[in-house]
Design a protein around this motif. Structure first.
Motif, mmCIF file in Angstrom:
data_model
loop_
_atom_site.group_PDB
_atom_site.id
_atom_site.type_symbol
_atom_site.label_atom_id
_atom_site.label_comp_id
_atom_site.label_asym_id
_atom_site.label_seq_id
_atom_site.Cartn_x
_atom_site.Cartn_y
_atom_site.Cartn_z
ATOM 1 N N ILE A 153 59.661 -11.584 2.059
ATOM 2 C CA ILE A 153 59.386 -10.876 3.573
ATOM 3 C C ILE A 153 60.180 -11.680 4.523
ATOM 4 C CG2 ILE A 153 57.616 -10.509 5.019
ATOM 5 C CD1 ILE A 153 55.542 -10.871 2.833
ATOM 6 N N ASN A 154 61.101 -10.719 5.081
ATOM 7 C CA ASN A 154 61.889 -11.248 6.098
ATOM 8 C C ASN A 154 62.798 -12.377 6.025
ATOM 9 O OD1 ASN A 154 60.995 -8.882 7.812
ATOM 10 N ND2 ASN A 154 59.696 -9.996 9.076
ATOM 11 N N LEU A 182 61.922 4.542 15.623
ATOM 12 C CA LEU A 182 62.703 3.130 15.563
ATOM 13 C C LEU A 182 63.855 3.269 16.250
ATOM 14 C CD1 LEU A 182 62.150 1.977 11.819
ATOM 15 C CD2 LEU A 182 60.621 1.727 13.637
ATOM 16 N N ASP A 183 64.353 2.167 16.921
ATOM 17 C CA ASP A 183 65.601 1.949 17.497
ATOM 18 C C ASP A 183 66.687 2.097 16.522
ATOM 19 O OD1 ASP A 183 64.331 2.031 20.257
ATOM 20 O OD2 ASP A 183 64.416 -0.105 20.017
ATOM 21 N N GLY A 184 66.471 1.833 15.448
ATOM 22 C CA GLY A 184 67.604 1.432 14.335
ATOM 23 C C GLY A 184 66.953 2.407 12.861
ATOM 24 N N PRO A 185 67.664 2.089 12.240
ATOM 25 C CA PRO A 185 67.390 2.799 10.619
ATOM 26 C C PRO A 185 66.201 2.267 9.890
ATOM 27 C CG PRO A 185 69.181 1.273 10.314
ATOM 28 C CD PRO A 185 68.894 1.236 11.872
ATOM 29 N N ALA A 186 65.590 3.179 9.211
ATOM 30 C CA ALA A 186 64.669 2.626 8.233
ATOM 31 C C ALA A 186 65.085 3.202 7.011
ATOM 32 C CB ALA A 186 63.354 3.426 8.467
ATOM 33 N N THR A 187 65.407 2.016 6.060
ATOM 34 C CA THR A 187 66.090 2.346 4.853
ATOM 35 C C THR A 187 65.261 1.864 3.526
ATOM 36 O OG1 THR A 187 66.926 0.368 4.673
ATOM 37 C CG2 THR A 187 68.362 2.145 5.648
ATOM 38 N N ARG A 233 64.344 -1.953 13.387
ATOM 39 C CA ARG A 233 64.903 -1.702 11.988
ATOM 40 C C ARG A 233 63.904 -1.914 10.933
ATOM 41 N NH1 ARG A 233 67.747 -4.896 8.859
ATOM 42 N NH2 ARG A 233 68.966 -3.154 8.019
ATOM 43 N N VAL A 234 63.875 -1.350 10.060
ATOM 44 C CA VAL A 234 63.164 -1.670 8.677
ATOM 45 C C VAL A 234 64.135 -1.288 7.367
ATOM 46 C CG1 VAL A 234 60.909 -1.264 7.362
ATOM 47 C CG2 VAL A 234 60.871 -1.089 9.786
ATOM 48 N N ALA A 235 64.054 -2.326 6.615
ATOM 49 C CA ALA A 235 64.871 -2.253 5.323
ATOM 50 C C ALA A 235 64.011 -2.662 4.179
ATOM 51 C CB ALA A 235 66.052 -3.079 5.216
ATOM 52 N N VAL A 236 63.719 -1.849 3.237
ATOM 53 C CA VAL A 236 63.000 -2.151 1.932
ATOM 54 C C VAL A 236 63.844 -1.870 0.801
ATOM 55 C CG1 VAL A 236 61.018 -1.823 0.639
ATOM 56 C CG2 VAL A 236 60.868 -1.913 3.122
ATOM 57 N N GLU A 259 55.743 -6.439 12.610
ATOM 58 C CA GLU A 259 55.396 -7.053 14.175
ATOM 59 C C GLU A 259 56.908 -7.747 14.743
ATOM 60 O OE1 GLU A 259 51.819 -8.938 14.380
ATOM 61 O OE2 GLU A 259 50.661 -7.172 14.010
ATOM 62 N N GLU A 260 57.840 -8.038 13.758
ATOM 63 C CA GLU A 260 59.169 -8.413 13.979
ATOM 64 C C GLU A 260 60.214 -7.523 14.335
ATOM 65 O OE1 GLU A 260 59.769 -11.806 14.486
ATOM 66 O OE2 GLU A 260 57.681 -12.292 13.928
ATOM 67 N N PRO A 261 61.064 -7.801 15.101
ATOM 68 C CA PRO A 261 62.100 -6.525 15.540
ATOM 69 C C PRO A 261 62.837 -6.102 14.228
ATOM 70 C CG PRO A 261 62.289 -8.798 17.019
ATOM 71 C CD PRO A 261 61.198 -9.067 15.858
ATOM 72 N N GLN A 262 62.945 -7.314 13.396
ATOM 73 C CA GLN A 262 63.901 -6.785 12.075
ATOM 74 C C GLN A 262 62.773 -6.901 10.974
ATOM 75 O OE1 GLN A 262 67.014 -5.675 12.472
ATOM 76 N NE2 GLN A 262 66.520 -6.172 14.928
#
Length: 288
Positions: free
Chosen positions: A217-218, A195-200, A141-144, A105-108
């Motif tokens: 987490i974050n 998303l507005d940005g990438p999902a990695t 954006r989401v980065a895992v 639920e956070e932007p990044q």
């Protein structure tokens, strides 16, 4: 359990799927009043027939955990009473689903995960992908990043009791992990257009078997659980059942540590140290 657990819809496959879904309801991977994935998706995920899946859902409904309606799917009604716990804000037992749900639920969104397999992460992340596609949430954006043990090392667990050199339990673990990885890669491919940005989603293989599972987490929270060795029984692809020494995964007791404004506070130091550990192993490990 009733006598329906016979034939294709019973036995080991039934028990495996039933136990997994029950565990996900208990740890709020599927929260109360939330919906389960469709019967078709669940059957594909677990590699079982629709008949087996129907029997599992009927048993969960019989226990009062879910309700299923024609055309509406299945909805969670309650948790298994014996497994219900009250989460502590930090330093105590927590439910991972709530934390990952809040993280998305956070932007990044950033998740760094070290684990034996990708089973739990797959279940949690795909729930959030569904929330994004339904426009319930909209992270930018989401980065895992995920650390898994290398398939080249000899894993201490799971290990056959009668023949510790038997490679089949470890091969089964790697197959499960790789299957979940493919599901995650597919999920991230579906996520990025929303998303507005990438999902990695990046994976590296470490030259060690982790003695704990870790979720960072974050950048502000660390969720930590040591793997406890237990006696268990696994079912091989041939249908053969094998008694093993294994580690407790889904049922492991996890503790949460949150970084505060005081860098010397115990929780802040823990998060900082675990992030430093993760980064050191990440950059010294091989890309998947």
């Amino acid at each position: 359990m009733d006598a329906n657990r016979t034939g294709e819809g019973g036995g080991a496959a039934f028990q495996r799927v039933f136990d997994e879904l029950r565990a996900r309801i208990a740890d709020e991977t599927y929260p109360v009043r939330g919906s389960l994935p469709s019967q078709r998706k669940l059957a594909e995920e677990f590699g079982v027939s629709r008949d087996t899946m129907q029997r599992v859902l009927r048993e969960l409904a019989r226990e009062g955990l879910i309700e299923s309606r024609q055309g509406s799917g299945s909805r969670v009604l309650s948790q298994p009473a014996a497994q219900a716990t009250t989460p502590a804000p930090r330093g105590g037992a927590v439910r991972l689903e709530r934390l990952i749900r809040a993280a998305f639920e956070e932007p990044q969104v950033t998740l760094d995960v070290a684990t034996l397999s990708s089973e739990s992460l797959d279940a949690h992340v795909r729930l959030q992908v569904d929330r994004v596609r339904e426009r319930e949430i909209r992270p930018e954006r989401v980065a895992v990043r995920m650390l898994l043990p290398s398939e080249a090392i000899v894993m201490p667990y799971p290990r056959a009791k009668e023949d510790p050199a038997d490679p089949r339990p470890r091969e089964r673990l790697h197959r499960i992990a790789n299957y979940r990885i493919e599901l995650l890669r597919h999920a991230f491919g579906e996520l990025e257009p929303w998303l507005d940005g990438p999902a990695t989603f990046d994976i590296r293989r470490m030259a060690m078997a982790p003695t704990f599972k870790l979720y960072l987490i974050n950048g502000v929270e660390a969720v930590f659980a040591p793997y406890k060795v237990i006696e268990g029984r696994i079912v091989l692809e041939t249908g053969e059942e094998l008694d093993v020494w294994d580690v407790e995964g889904l049922g492991a007791s996890m503790t949460r540590h949150v970084r505060t404004e005081d860098p010397l506070a115990t929780d802040s130091v823990f998060v900082t140290n675990m992030q430093a550990w993760f980064d050191s192993v990440w950059y010294s490990s091989l890309k998947d």
